[in-house]
Design an enzyme around this catalytic site. Structure first.
Site, PDB file in Angstrom:
ATOM      1  N   GLU A 174       3.684  -5.463   7.303  1.00 17.82           N
ATOM      2  CA  GLU A 174       2.772  -4.533   7.991  1.00 17.82           C
ATOM      3  C   GLU A 174       3.063  -4.417   9.480  1.00 17.82           C
ATOM      4  OE1 GLU A 174       1.900  -6.855   5.828  1.00 17.82           O
ATOM      5  OE2 GLU A 174       0.484  -6.042   4.364  1.00 17.82           O
ATOM      6  N   GLU A 203      -0.169  -9.534  -1.396  1.00 22.63           N
ATOM      7  CA  GLU A 203      -1.603  -9.876  -1.378  1.00 22.63           C
ATOM      8  C   GLU A 203      -2.206  -9.875  -2.794  1.00 22.63           C
ATOM      9  OE1 GLU A 203      -2.224  -6.934   1.751  1.00 22.63           O
ATOM     10  OE2 GLU A 203      -3.188  -8.516   2.926  1.00 22.63           O
ATOM     11  N   ALA A 226       0.856  -1.191   0.000  1.00 23.60           N
ATOM     12  CA  ALA A 226       0.000   0.000   0.000  1.00 23.60           C
ATOM     13  C   ALA A 226       0.884   1.231   0.000  1.00 23.60           C
ATOM     14  CB  ALA A 226      -0.879  -0.010   1.249  1.00 23.60           C
ATOM     15  N   GLY A 256       0.606  -5.284   0.456  1.00 26.14           N
ATOM     16  CA  GLY A 256      -0.464  -5.399  -0.545  1.00 26.14           C
ATOM     17  C   GLY A 256       0.023  -5.994  -1.858  1.00 26.14           C
TER      18      GLY A 256
HETATM   19  N1  COA Z   1       4.455   3.346  -0.140  1.00 21.96           N
HETATM   20  C1  COA Z   1       4.841   4.563  -0.541  1.00 21.96           C
HETATM   21  N2  COA Z   1       6.059   4.829  -1.070  1.00 21.96           N
HETATM   22  C2  COA Z   1       6.890   3.773  -1.202  1.00 21.96           C
HETATM   23  C3  COA Z   1       6.545   2.477  -0.810  1.00 21.96           C
HETATM   24  C4  COA Z   1       5.255   2.277  -0.245  1.00 21.96           C
HETATM   25  N3  COA Z   1       4.834   1.078   0.140  1.00 21.96           N
HETATM   26  N4  COA Z   1       7.600   1.665  -1.056  1.00 21.96           N
HETATM   27  C5  COA Z   1       8.566   2.437  -1.596  1.00 21.96           C
HETATM   28  N5  COA Z   1       8.152   3.708  -1.677  1.00 21.96           N
HETATM   29  C6  COA Z   1       8.861   4.867  -2.196  1.00 21.96           C
HETATM   30  C7  COA Z   1       9.918   5.376  -1.221  1.00 21.96           C
HETATM   31  O1  COA Z   1       9.314   6.208  -0.237  1.00 21.96           O
HETATM   32  C8  COA Z   1      10.831   6.120  -2.146  1.00 21.96           C
HETATM   33  O2  COA Z   1      10.250   7.358  -2.476  1.00 21.96           O
HETATM   34  P1  COA Z   1      11.140   8.713  -2.586  1.00 21.96           P
HETATM   35  O3  COA Z   1      12.129   8.417  -3.695  1.00 21.96           O
HETATM   36  O4  COA Z   1      10.153   9.761  -2.940  1.00 21.96           O
HETATM   37  O5  COA Z   1      11.803   8.871  -1.252  1.00 21.96           O
HETATM   38  C9  COA Z   1      10.808   5.261  -3.403  1.00 21.96           C
HETATM   39  O6  COA Z   1       9.615   4.498  -3.334  1.00 21.96           O
HETATM   40  C10 COA Z   1      11.972   4.308  -3.490  1.00 21.96           C
HETATM   41  O7  COA Z   1      12.000   3.569  -2.288  1.00 21.96           O
HETATM   42  P2  COA Z   1      13.372   3.078  -1.609  1.00 21.96           P
HETATM   43  O8  COA Z   1      13.041   2.594  -0.246  1.00 21.96           O
HETATM   44  O9  COA Z   1      14.393   4.141  -1.745  1.00 21.96           O
HETATM   45  O10 COA Z   1      13.735   1.876  -2.601  1.00 21.96           O
HETATM   46  P3  COA Z   1      14.611   0.580  -2.334  1.00 21.96           P
HETATM   47  O11 COA Z   1      14.735  -0.086  -3.647  1.00 21.96           O
HETATM   48  O12 COA Z   1      15.834   0.923  -1.566  1.00 21.96           O
HETATM   49  O13 COA Z   1      13.706  -0.336  -1.355  1.00 21.96           O
HETATM   50  C11 COA Z   1      11.661  -1.443  -0.667  1.00 21.96           C
HETATM   51  C12 COA Z   1      12.530  -0.927  -1.834  1.00 21.96           C
HETATM   52  C13 COA Z   1      10.395  -1.971  -1.308  1.00 21.96           C
HETATM   53  C14 COA Z   1      12.375  -2.564   0.097  1.00 21.96           C
HETATM   54  C15 COA Z   1      11.362  -0.299   0.314  1.00 21.96           C
HETATM   55  O14 COA Z   1      10.942   0.846  -0.414  1.00 21.96           O
HETATM   56  C16 COA Z   1      10.285  -0.616   1.324  1.00 21.96           C
HETATM   57  O15 COA Z   1      10.558  -1.283   2.313  1.00 21.96           O
HETATM   58  N6  COA Z   1       9.045  -0.139   1.099  1.00 21.96           N
HETATM   59  C17 COA Z   1       7.949  -0.281   2.023  1.00 21.96           C
HETATM   60  C18 COA Z   1       7.379  -1.666   1.969  1.00 21.96           C
HETATM   61  C19 COA Z   1       6.235  -1.837   2.937  1.00 21.96           C
HETATM   62  O16 COA Z   1       6.370  -1.689   4.127  1.00 21.96           O
HETATM   63  N7  COA Z   1       5.072  -2.184   2.394  1.00 21.96           N
HETATM   64  C20 COA Z   1       3.889  -2.443   3.169  1.00 21.96           C
HETATM   65  C21 COA Z   1       3.049  -1.250   3.270  1.00 21.96           C
HETATM   66  S1  COA Z   1       1.615  -1.592   4.285  1.00 21.96           S
END
Ligand code: COA
Length: 264
Positions: A138, A118, A71, A115
């Site tokens: 989450e 999911e 999400a 998500g």
């Molecule tokens: N929601 C909103 N923005 C997200 C996102 C999410 N779930 N996942 C990644 N992004 C955004 C980051 O905020 C970042 O934005 P910015 O460039 O404006 O700062 C961009 O995507 C790149 O993310 P980054 O973390 O720098 O990339 P990465 O390749 O190093 O890592 C992930 C990728 C997926 C491991 C990491 O982004 C992450 O852990 N995301 C959250 C996952 C999560 O908790 N999902 C469940 C949500 S309920």
């Protein structure tokens, strides 16, 4: 190359060889699910459901890093509980994918988290690139999965493994996901599109009538006791006998030729 047939703000949708591919196209945000993506996936599925040229749907993410990173955290960060409830009402993409009458394949090309995992769980088949990572993080945010994982994940991988993923929030490798049954197949990154395409085209070559009945019968296991499910299977089996495709399939076998299924 797939031909773009519809235009969306957050998706790319193409159709080739009776296979539609929905690509969530927010690579800068790791294809996170915001309201626009959710709405547009439902709209795209409506269009693809009604399109007789489409027999299989593949869902994937743009770029090399993420399938869908869950999400959109920025979007729900400031919501009140009532606003969150409102956002979760109406047609939800997870249920729309799960109830979609044509076979769906999640082509997992990178992070499938929250998500994103999911969405993959709601699909019929899951094929992952070796570098992909899957998980339900989450718990790290002080919430729990809200897109079906607490229900679909245990059904797919068993109670213990599902609880491990949901309670720890740790992502697992594609290989481990395959070992526990969370994905069906792991392939080298460079081969993901090709292998997914071959799988999708194989299935798309069968009768759409049969595919729909198969999905309906197998998905009934999620809802029905065994005896009712077996009865339901019998009814659907007989229904298949009413199709022209059944006559064509049997005739083609006897005539030693490839069948041409029309979806009737
Ligand atoms: N929601 C909103 N923005 C997200 C996102 C999410 N779930 N996942 C990644 N992004 C955004 C980051 O905020 C970042 O934005 P910015 O460039 O404006 O700062 C961009 O995507 C790149 O993310 P980054 O973390 O720098 O990339 P990465 O390749 O190093 O890592 C992930 C990728 C997926 C491991 C990491 O982004 C992450 O852990 N995301 C959250 C996952 C999560 O908790 N999902 C469940 C949500 S309920």
């Amino acid at each position: 190359m797939p031909v773009d047939t519809m235009s969306y703000e957050t998706l790319l949708v193409g159709i080739a060889d009776q296979v539609a591919t929905i690509t969530v196209n927010r690579p800068d945000k790791r294809n996170a699910l915001n309201a626009a993506v959710r709405r547009e996936v439902v709209e795209a599925l409506d269009a693809l459901r009604a399109n007789p040229e489409v027999r299989v749907v593949v869902i994937t993410g743009a770029g090399e890093k993420a399938f869908i990173a869950g999400a959109d955290i920025g979007e729900f960060a400031e919501r009140t509980p009532l606003e969150q409830r409102q956002a979760m009402e109406g047609r939800r993409l997870f249920e729309e994918i799960a109830a979609f009458p044509k076979p769906t394949i999640a082509m997992i090309n990178g992070f499938a988290l929250g998500g994103g995992c999911e969405v993959a769980l709601a699909c019929d088949l899951r094929i992952a690139a070796r570098s992909a990572r899957l998980g339900q993080p989450e718990v790290k945010l002080g919430i729990l999965p809200g897109g079906g994982s607490t229900q679909r994940l245990p059904r797919l991988v068993g109670l213990g493994r599902a609880l491990r993923l949901i309670l720890t929030g740790e992502a697992i490798t594609a290989e481990e996901a395959e070992r526990i049954g969370l994905v069906d197949q792991v392939v080298d990154d460079m081969e993901l599109a090709e292998r997914t395409g071959a799988l999708a085209r194989l299935i798309a070559g069968y009768s759409p009538v049969t595919l729909k009945l198969i999905k309906d019968a197998v998905r009934a296991t999620m809802e029905m006791p065994l005896s009712a499910g077996l009865q339901y299977e019998r009814e659907l089996f007989v229904t298949a006998f009413a199709s022209e495709d059944r006559s064509e399939g049997v005739r083609a076998f006897l005539e030693k030729r490839a069948p041409e299924f029309q979806g009737r």
